[in-house]
Design a protein around this motif. Structure first.
Motif, PDB file in Angstrom:
ATOM      1  N   VAL A  32       0.836  -1.205   0.000  1.00 45.39           N
ATOM      2  CA  VAL A  32       0.000   0.000   0.000  1.00 45.39           C
ATOM      3  C   VAL A  32       0.872   1.257   0.000  1.00 45.39           C
ATOM      4  O   VAL A  32       1.053   1.905  -1.025  1.00 45.39           O
ATOM      5  N   ALA A  33       1.423   1.597   1.151  1.00 45.47           N
ATOM      6  CA  ALA A  33       2.226   2.816   1.282  1.00 45.47           C
ATOM      7  C   ALA A  33       3.666   2.550   0.837  1.00 45.47           C
ATOM      8  O   ALA A  33       4.116   1.419   0.800  1.00 45.47           O
ATOM      9  N   ASN A  34       4.381   3.629   0.495  1.00 45.66           N
ATOM     10  CA  ASN A  34       5.805   3.511   0.194  1.00 45.66           C
ATOM     11  C   ASN A  34       6.566   3.420   1.510  1.00 45.66           C
ATOM     12  O   ASN A  34       6.248   4.132   2.458  1.00 45.66           O
ATOM     13  N   LEU A  35       7.572   2.574   1.538  1.00 44.17           N
ATOM     14  CA  LEU A  35       8.401   2.446   2.732  1.00 44.17           C
ATOM     15  C   LEU A  35       9.438   3.576   2.740  1.00 44.17           C
ATOM     16  O   LEU A  35       9.996   3.909   1.703  1.00 44.17           O
ATOM     17  N   PRO A  36       9.713   4.145   3.900  1.00 44.99           N
ATOM     18  CA  PRO A  36      10.693   5.231   3.959  1.00 44.99           C
ATOM     19  C   PRO A  36      12.129   4.712   3.904  1.00 44.99           C
ATOM     20  O   PRO A  36      12.436   3.634   4.410  1.00 44.99           O
ATOM     21  N   LEU A  37      13.006   5.491   3.281  1.00 42.09           N
ATOM     22  CA  LEU A  37      14.425   5.152   3.237  1.00 42.09           C
ATOM     23  C   LEU A  37      15.045   5.128   4.626  1.00 42.09           C
ATOM     24  O   LEU A  37      16.073   4.506   4.839  1.00 42.09           O
ATOM     25  N   ASP A  92      13.709  10.016  -5.189  1.00 41.50           N
ATOM     26  CA  ASP A  92      12.261   9.796  -5.095  1.00 41.50           C
ATOM     27  C   ASP A  92      11.868   8.322  -5.308  1.00 41.50           C
ATOM     28  O   ASP A  92      10.877   8.023  -5.970  1.00 41.50           O
ATOM     29  N   ALA A  93      12.686   7.405  -4.767  1.00 37.15           N
ATOM     30  CA  ALA A  93      12.399   5.970  -4.895  1.00 37.15           C
ATOM     31  C   ALA A  93      11.128   5.611  -4.131  1.00 37.15           C
ATOM     32  O   ALA A  93      10.965   5.996  -2.986  1.00 37.15           O
ATOM     33  N   LYS A  94      10.229   4.909  -4.802  1.00 38.98           N
ATOM     34  CA  LYS A  94       8.999   4.429  -4.159  1.00 38.98           C
ATOM     35  C   LYS A  94       9.234   2.958  -3.797  1.00 38.98           C
ATOM     36  O   LYS A  94       9.152   2.089  -4.649  1.00 38.98           O
ATOM     37  N   ILE A  95       9.519   2.726  -2.519  1.00 34.63           N
ATOM     38  CA  ILE A  95       9.965   1.401  -2.067  1.00 34.63           C
ATOM     39  C   ILE A  95       8.779   0.519  -1.680  1.00 34.63           C
ATOM     40  O   ILE A  95       7.932   0.916  -0.889  1.00 34.63           O
ATOM     41  N   GLU A  96       8.773  -0.676  -2.250  1.00 34.67           N
ATOM     42  CA  GLU A  96       7.730  -1.670  -1.968  1.00 34.67           C
ATOM     43  C   GLU A  96       8.203  -2.684  -0.928  1.00 34.67           C
ATOM     44  O   GLU A  96       7.433  -3.121  -0.086  1.00 34.67           O
ATOM     45  N   ILE A 126      16.217  -4.175  -2.435  1.00 38.07           N
ATOM     46  CA  ILE A 126      15.108  -3.232  -2.341  1.00 38.07           C
ATOM     47  C   ILE A 126      14.298  -3.311  -3.635  1.00 38.07           C
ATOM     48  O   ILE A 126      14.854  -3.144  -4.716  1.00 38.07           O
ATOM     49  N   GLU A 127      13.015  -3.578  -3.501  1.00 40.22           N
ATOM     50  CA  GLU A 127      12.148  -3.602  -4.677  1.00 40.22           C
ATOM     51  C   GLU A 127      11.337  -2.321  -4.708  1.00 40.22           C
ATOM     52  O   GLU A 127      10.727  -1.928  -3.709  1.00 40.22           O
TER      53      GLU A 127
END
Length: 169
Positions: free
Chosen positions: A110-115, A132-136, A147-148
């Motif tokens: 659902v949400a992006n995971l923070p770096l 601006d990586a959107k981490i799953e 990291i996906e």
């Protein structure tokens, strides 16, 4: 030999008794094997009580997901499988912890995971490579981290801060 052990019984009774003992031994050994095999299988228990987690995992949740309720904790134990804790949070994040409470994998559909979940220097290296990586998902590996990203890109982040970018299969 048998006559010496059981002098008061006739041959037929002694033979019947020894046959019974043989079957009894077989039954006891079979039961022991069955119980042993059953204990090798992973056992799963479920709770939502945060106190069931190791202290390290509780600290991680408090530092990174404060105020987010736990919907389910699955505790897996087994003979060959070391104890793991799978924690599901109400915001759709799933975290797997090892028996010491160190996270092994963090997923979010659902949400992006923070770096900020990564060590600071590794987070900076990822940020440079993919702003601006959107981490799953983030998974700890022997070499560092996998990291996906939501755009079907996979980052392999090595402990020496190298970041390798590739397409997921």
């Amino acid at each position: 030999n048998m006559k010496q052990r059981f002098p008061d019984y006739d041959k037929k009774t002694r033979k019947a008794f020894m046959t019974f003992v043989k079957y009894l031994k077989t039954a006891i050994i079979s039961l022991a094997i069955a119980l042993g095999v059953a204990s090798l299988e992973a056992k799963e228990t479920y709770t939502s009580d945060v106190s069931a987690l190791p202290q390290e995992a509780i600290s991680f949740l408090n530092n990174n997901f404060k105020g987010v309720n736990i919907t389910k904790i699955k505790i897996e134990t087994g003979w060959f499988k070391k104890t793991t804790y799978d924690v599901d949070l109400e915001n759709g994040v799933e975290i797997e912890f090892d028996k010491s409470g160190n996270w092994k994998e963090i997923d979010s559909k659902v949400a992006n995971l923070p770096l900020s979940l990564l060590p600071k220097q590794l987070a900076e290296a990822v940020s440079k490579k993919v702003p601006d990586a959107k981490i799953e998902s983030i998974e700890r590996k022997g070499y560092g981290y996998k990291i996906e990203l939501k755009n079907d890109v996979e980052l392999l982040v090595y402990d020496d801060l190298r970041v390798i970018k590739s397409q997921k299969d």
